[in-house]
Design a protein around this motif. Structure first.
Motif, PDB file in Angstrom:
ATOM      1  N   TYR A  77      -6.342  16.577 -53.563  1.00 36.79           N
ATOM      2  CA  TYR A  77      -7.239  15.445 -53.305  1.00 36.79           C
ATOM      3  C   TYR A  77      -6.495  14.297 -52.640  1.00 36.79           C
ATOM      4  CZ  TYR A  77     -10.538  17.881 -56.353  1.00 36.79           C
ATOM      5  OH  TYR A  77     -11.370  18.806 -56.913  1.00 36.79           O
ATOM      6  N   ALA A  78      -5.270  14.058 -53.075  1.00 41.27           N
ATOM      7  CA  ALA A  78      -4.462  13.001 -52.445  1.00 41.27           C
ATOM      8  C   ALA A  78      -4.156  13.364 -50.995  1.00 41.27           C
ATOM      9  CB  ALA A  78      -3.165  12.788 -53.232  1.00 41.27           C
ATOM     10  N   ARG A  79      -3.830  14.624 -50.746  1.00 38.52           N
ATOM     11  CA  ARG A  79      -3.544  15.065 -49.379  1.00 38.52           C
ATOM     12  C   ARG A  79      -4.782  14.929 -48.492  1.00 38.52           C
ATOM     13  NH1 ARG A  79      -2.228  21.265 -48.315  1.00 38.52           N
ATOM     14  NH2 ARG A  79      -4.287  21.329 -49.252  1.00 38.52           N
ATOM     15  N   VAL A  80      -5.939  15.295 -49.011  1.00 39.18           N
ATOM     16  CA  VAL A  80      -7.171  15.154 -48.240  1.00 39.18           C
ATOM     17  C   VAL A  80      -7.432  13.684 -47.913  1.00 39.18           C
ATOM     18  CG1 VAL A  80      -9.690  15.405 -48.350  1.00 39.18           C
ATOM     19  CG2 VAL A  80      -8.220  17.297 -49.031  1.00 39.18           C
ATOM     20  N   ALA A  81      -7.200  12.792 -48.857  1.00 41.46           N
ATOM     21  CA  ALA A  81      -7.385  11.360 -48.603  1.00 41.46           C
ATOM     22  C   ALA A  81      -6.429  10.872 -47.513  1.00 41.46           C
ATOM     23  CB  ALA A  81      -7.178  10.563 -49.889  1.00 41.46           C
ATOM     24  N   VAL A  82      -5.196  11.335 -47.546  1.00 39.75           N
ATOM     25  CA  VAL A  82      -4.219  10.974 -46.522  1.00 39.75           C
ATOM     26  C   VAL A  82      -4.672  11.477 -45.153  1.00 39.75           C
ATOM     27  CG1 VAL A  82      -1.853  11.453 -45.719  1.00 39.75           C
ATOM     28  CG2 VAL A  82      -2.257  10.778 -48.086  1.00 39.75           C
ATOM     29  N   ILE A  83      -5.165  12.701 -45.095  1.00 37.68           N
ATOM     30  CA  ILE A  83      -5.607  13.283 -43.827  1.00 37.68           C
ATOM     31  C   ILE A  83      -6.834  12.553 -43.297  1.00 37.68           C
ATOM     32  CG2 ILE A  83      -6.587  15.358 -42.779  1.00 37.68           C
ATOM     33  CD1 ILE A  83      -4.710  16.962 -44.657  1.00 37.68           C
ATOM     34  N   VAL A  84      -7.767  12.234 -44.155  1.00 35.93           N
ATOM     35  CA  VAL A  84      -8.960  11.492 -43.713  1.00 35.93           C
ATOM     36  C   VAL A  84      -8.560  10.132 -43.153  1.00 35.93           C
ATOM     37  CG1 VAL A  84     -11.060  10.355 -44.525  1.00 35.93           C
ATOM     38  CG2 VAL A  84     -10.593  12.716 -45.190  1.00 35.93           C
ATOM     39  N   ALA A  85      -7.665   9.441 -43.855  1.00 36.54           N
ATOM     40  CA  ALA A  85      -7.191   8.139 -43.353  1.00 36.54           C
ATOM     41  C   ALA A  85      -6.499   8.302 -42.006  1.00 36.54           C
ATOM     42  CB  ALA A  85      -6.247   7.498 -44.369  1.00 36.54           C
ATOM     43  N   ALA A  86      -5.712   9.353 -41.855  1.00 32.19           N
ATOM     44  CA  ALA A  86      -5.009   9.595 -40.591  1.00 32.19           C
ATOM     45  C   ALA A  86      -5.994   9.832 -39.455  1.00 32.19           C
ATOM     46  CB  ALA A  86      -4.067  10.783 -40.727  1.00 32.19           C
ATOM     47  N   PHE A  87      -7.024  10.602 -39.707  1.00 28.01           N
ATOM     48  CA  PHE A  87      -7.981  10.886 -38.639  1.00 28.01           C
ATOM     49  C   PHE A  87      -8.863   9.683 -38.318  1.00 28.01           C
ATOM     50  CE2 PHE A  87      -7.020  15.436 -39.491  1.00 28.01           C
ATOM     51  CZ  PHE A  87      -6.481  15.681 -38.240  1.00 28.01           C
ATOM     52  N   VAL A  88      -9.128   8.845 -39.303  1.00 29.18           N
ATOM     53  CA  VAL A  88      -9.838   7.591 -39.010  1.00 29.18           C
ATOM     54  C   VAL A  88      -8.973   6.717 -38.105  1.00 29.18           C
ATOM     55  CG1 VAL A  88     -10.673   5.433 -40.031  1.00 29.18           C
ATOM     56  CG2 VAL A  88     -11.320   7.624 -41.049  1.00 29.18           C
ATOM     57  N   LEU A  89      -7.690   6.622 -38.422  1.00 31.34           N
ATOM     58  CA  LEU A  89      -6.782   5.846 -37.573  1.00 31.34           C
ATOM     59  C   LEU A  89      -6.645   6.470 -36.185  1.00 31.34           C
ATOM     60  CD1 LEU A  89      -4.031   4.925 -40.159  1.00 31.34           C
ATOM     61  CD2 LEU A  89      -5.562   3.332 -38.968  1.00 31.34           C
ATOM     62  N   THR A  90      -6.660   7.792 -36.098  1.00 33.80           N
ATOM     63  CA  THR A  90      -6.619   8.456 -34.797  1.00 33.80           C
ATOM     64  C   THR A  90      -7.865   8.129 -33.993  1.00 33.80           C
ATOM     65  OG1 THR A  90      -5.301  10.272 -35.716  1.00 33.80           O
ATOM     66  CG2 THR A  90      -6.430  10.699 -33.646  1.00 33.80           C
ATOM     67  N   LEU A  91      -8.995   8.121 -34.642  1.00 32.03           N
ATOM     68  CA  LEU A  91     -10.242   7.758 -33.966  1.00 32.03           C
ATOM     69  C   LEU A  91     -10.192   6.313 -33.469  1.00 32.03           C
ATOM     70  CD1 LEU A  91     -13.140   8.547 -33.197  1.00 32.03           C
ATOM     71  CD2 LEU A  91     -13.843   7.750 -35.458  1.00 32.03           C
ATOM     72  N   VAL A  92      -9.681   5.425 -34.304  1.00 31.68           N
ATOM     73  CA  VAL A  92      -9.525   4.022 -33.880  1.00 31.68           C
ATOM     74  C   VAL A  92      -8.603   3.937 -32.685  1.00 31.68           C
ATOM     75  CG1 VAL A  92      -8.551   1.798 -34.599  1.00 31.68           C
ATOM     76  CG2 VAL A  92     -10.061   3.050 -36.152  1.00 31.68           C
ATOM     77  N   ALA A  93      -7.483   4.634 -32.736  1.00 27.51           N
ATOM     78  CA  ALA A  93      -6.521   4.600 -31.635  1.00 27.51           C
ATOM     79  C   ALA A  93      -7.114   5.178 -30.341  1.00 27.51           C
ATOM     80  CB  ALA A  93      -5.247   5.358 -32.018  1.00 27.51           C
ATOM     81  N   ALA A  94      -7.868   6.245 -30.486  1.00 27.56           N
ATOM     82  CA  ALA A  94      -8.423   6.895 -29.298  1.00 27.56           C
ATOM     83  C   ALA A  94      -9.524   6.040 -28.644  1.00 27.56           C
ATOM     84  CB  ALA A  94      -8.982   8.261 -29.659  1.00 27.56           C
ATOM     85  N   THR A  95     -10.253   5.310 -29.443  1.00 31.39           N
ATOM     86  CA  THR A  95     -11.341   4.502 -28.880  1.00 31.39           C
ATOM     87  C   THR A  95     -10.891   3.109 -28.475  1.00 31.39           C
ATOM     88  OG1 THR A  95     -12.038   3.823 -31.107  1.00 31.39           O
ATOM     89  CG2 THR A  95     -13.125   5.753 -30.141  1.00 31.39           C
TER      90      THR A  95
END
Length: 97
Positions: A77-95
């Motif tokens: 669950y902690a790893r999934v939370a880390v991955i979700v946060a990473a992909f949100v930041l990737t989306l922010v960076a890409a846009t």
């Protein structure tokens, strides 16, 4: 699964390099760092528990097998939370870039 994590890390690092000096670089670097954490968590924490539990049978298992499975669940669950946060930041960076 760690192969996908590593591929995502490489792509996010490429996004950070492409946007270096721009407004999106910070988010991309943070995303890459979080993805690196997820890879380390997978290899160092979750895989050893998986390897141990793969050898268990109904008749031959350790006394603390439930605790080990609950630990794996918490780490997952902690790893999934880390991955979700990473992909949100990737989306922010890409846009933002």
């Amino acid at each position: 699964m760690p192969y996908w994590y590593i591929a995502s890390l490489i792509l996010t690092a490429g996004l950070a390099a492409a946007g270096w000096g721009g407004p999106a670089a910070g988010a991309a670097i943070a995303a890459a760092a979080l993805l690196a954490v997820s890879v380390v968590m997978s290899i160092a924490l979750l895989v050893p528990i998986n390897n141990r539990s793969a050898t268990w049978t109904a008749d031959d298992h350790p006394d603390d097998w439930r605790e080990q499975q609950q630990r794996w669940d918490r780490l997952h669950y902690a790893r999934v939370a880390v991955i979700v946060a990473a992909f949100v930041l990737t989306l922010v960076a890409a846009t933002a870039g």
